[in-house]
Scaffold this active site. Sequence first.
Site, PDB file in Angstrom:
ATOM      1  CB  SER A   1       9.638 -17.476   1.988  1.00  0.00           C
ATOM      2  OG  SER A   1       9.188 -17.141   3.281  1.00  0.00           O
TER       3      SER A   1
ATOM      4  CG  ASP B   1       5.893   0.656   1.011  1.00  0.00           C
ATOM      5  OD1 ASP B   1       5.385   0.493   2.130  1.00  0.00           O
ATOM      6  OD2 ASP B   1       6.485   1.702   0.675  1.00  0.00           O
TER       7      ASP B   1
ATOM      8  CG  ASP C   1       2.989   4.704   2.311  1.00  0.00           C
ATOM      9  OD1 ASP C   1       4.090   4.227   1.998  1.00  0.00           O
ATOM     10  OD2 ASP C   1       1.973   4.592   1.605  1.00  0.00           O
TER      11      ASP C   1
END
Length: 796
Positions: free
Chosen positions: A248, A320, A323
């Site tokens: 975006s 992030d 995991d």
Amino acid sequence: MRVLKKIILAFLAIVVIMLIGGWIYYTSMQPNYSGNIKLHKLQKETTTYFDDYGIPHIYAENKLDAYTMLGYVHAQDRLWQMELMRRIAPGKLSEIFGKDMLENDKFFTTLGIDEVSEKAINNLDKNSETYKIAEAYANGVNQFIDNGATPIEFTLIGIEKQAYTIKDMYNILGYMSFSFAMAQKTDPLLSSIKEKLGNAYLKDLNIDVNPNTLLIKNSKQQVEEFEQLSAQVTRIINKSPIPAFIGSNSWVVSANKTSTGNVLFANDPHIGFSQPGVWYEAHLSATNYEMYGYHIAGVPFPLLGHNREYAYGLTMFENDDLDFYKEENHPTDSTKYKTANGYKKYSTITKTIKVKDANAVTLTVKNTSHGPIINNLIETVNQQEPISMFWVYTHFNSKLLTALNYISGAKKMADVKKGASLIHAPGLNIMYGDAKGNVAWWAAGKLYKQKPHVNRKFILNGVSGEDDVVKYLNFSENPMAENPTWNYVYSANNQPDSIANMLYPGYYLPEDRAKRIVELIEQKNNWSRKDFSTMINDVTSSVSPSIVKKIVLALKNEQLNNTEKEVLEILKKWDGSNTTEQIAPTIYHKWVYLYLKNTFEDELGEQLFTQIVNTHLFKRVIADHINKENSIWWDNVKTFDKKETKNNILVKSFKESVVALQNQLGKTFENWKWGNVHTVEHSHPLGTVESLKPYFNVGPFASKGTREVINNRGFEYNNSGLYTIKSGPSTRRIVDFSDIENSISILPTGQSGNPFSKHYKDQAEMFNKGEFRKMRLNKNEIIKVSTKLTALPKNE
């Protein structure tokens, strides 16, 4: 003769009856944009004006009535989309599509989104405004389900309509949250590269490598397992009937940088193209409340919105928050797994997935403290060496509905910030501007720290506890900026600055769009709405011309034939813009693909190269790697008698590009125009059936733009030489606080998801041309261009 006449008359009568029947069916399937309806639990008469683009402007005396009406009109335009959205997270697509969607259902069922949704509802205060609005919206949806026309998709597939619930809302938001994550595709690939090639190859890609990060031992089997794991997740996301959120742009400039002395706001979230598109626009007005919002199917609160006082939007943070961990089973008891504190028992949950025209499938999901074991989803992964998936979203109570209510119902800037602080996943940049002159952005998401040796881009050690989360950050440590001295805020999914004295791990996109946005904003202090409308359609890359210079330099001493010389001249004159009439972008992207292929495929192999070349990671690699003279990747390991250099690869890729384009498009350069190979088609799930495609799909269109320009277009690199667009701006919005009633926007196809509606694709041509329409707020103006639907309270 009389018999023949009777036969002809009978035939004509049948035709007339069929035409009348067809017309009745056609009109009955259209959304109801005018007249009167009665709704249960409506307190007062509520009026909806549908403007010239089918956007509802709902006027009610209270918020609950407004949201009840929203649920009804949203459902009549998008019930099929709602049905798909609510089925993904709990694993119910196979129930309507059959075995083809079983892989998807197993995966999402294993993630545990459905359980998170259940907990969120149990923790939601039933007396809160959030719950009451959600209940009112669901009530409106269900009254359309009970009394409205059944969408043609339900009839063609043969499924029954079912009541809509608040749990469906949470499941939809859960799927949205997962579609933001990039680690699920990238981490296994990087682990595979490390095990296959070693740290030196990763180091040359600017990936921080620590050999202590992994528990994994080198083995060909594990390399293949990681490749299969990533391929599986990629395949699942690509097969989903609802598009993923990709990236975006947004920028907000303060009064000090505009021609009017008022804030200007721009936002264009990048999402996979589909039909219908992701956003449903609606303008709600009630006592002490007004919001012009953009809603995803099945969720009452808008994710993007504005009124006369403030505007907000979003981009993907790209942090992030997912995991993978390598676990270890007990040597003799498969119900237990090893931890730093001894063996623990897996928690298990058994689920049943219904499959159309086949037997139901029973799935037992095993969970560790990190998250679910995903081995049973992938037959090729070693079942004795468990891999678990840790995802922040499933480790905290979801407050997304409450957060969206705070943001869309804000009275001041602090309310929007409060809403942002309640979002733990997905990672979002909440962009903000208001009529008082404030501009701001807040990175929303639960960020966390691990020990210094941990690199989250690889599969981690789940046994020792050394790779576990050691601290969750307070929201105050998230990236943010409020009224900065440089007078603007922006986001293009690039790496944010640090506040918490750490880099925020993530899968950020390259600097291309960010660089262009900053380059343009810094040029002037008199920005206008018209300037913004030009900028949001900008198709020029600030990075590509610098890469072309490297090609030119490599070819400096090469013997070129006449065609190659002409092609090189086209590239030399290129300013980096990507319009449909230009030839240079076609040459450039063919060269980029062949440069990547000639550089990386010999080491990675065909499958791994195909998987990783289209990740965010490799988008960042191109501009950086081409500056490395002595990269280990330049040498082709398959040519034992020669060591290739950077120049060798750049020249080889250029010459091969010329030949490939001649073979694909002919020797006439006129045929090499970008619009001939760069096209978009907005696909409906039923458009995969060839006979239904003309009725449900929209397009194709030749399209300007490309990867990582402001007018961003997402496509995959492959051998075809065709750049079929998969994603792009899901809307373009510009809010002008100097003239709020003339703020502008556009949707990729149309407001309605009903193929019988005149608003199914009435914006498609405008969108493709970069044009806009008003986001109307003036009631008198709205009435002049609208039809009127009145809802009256229905006695219980």
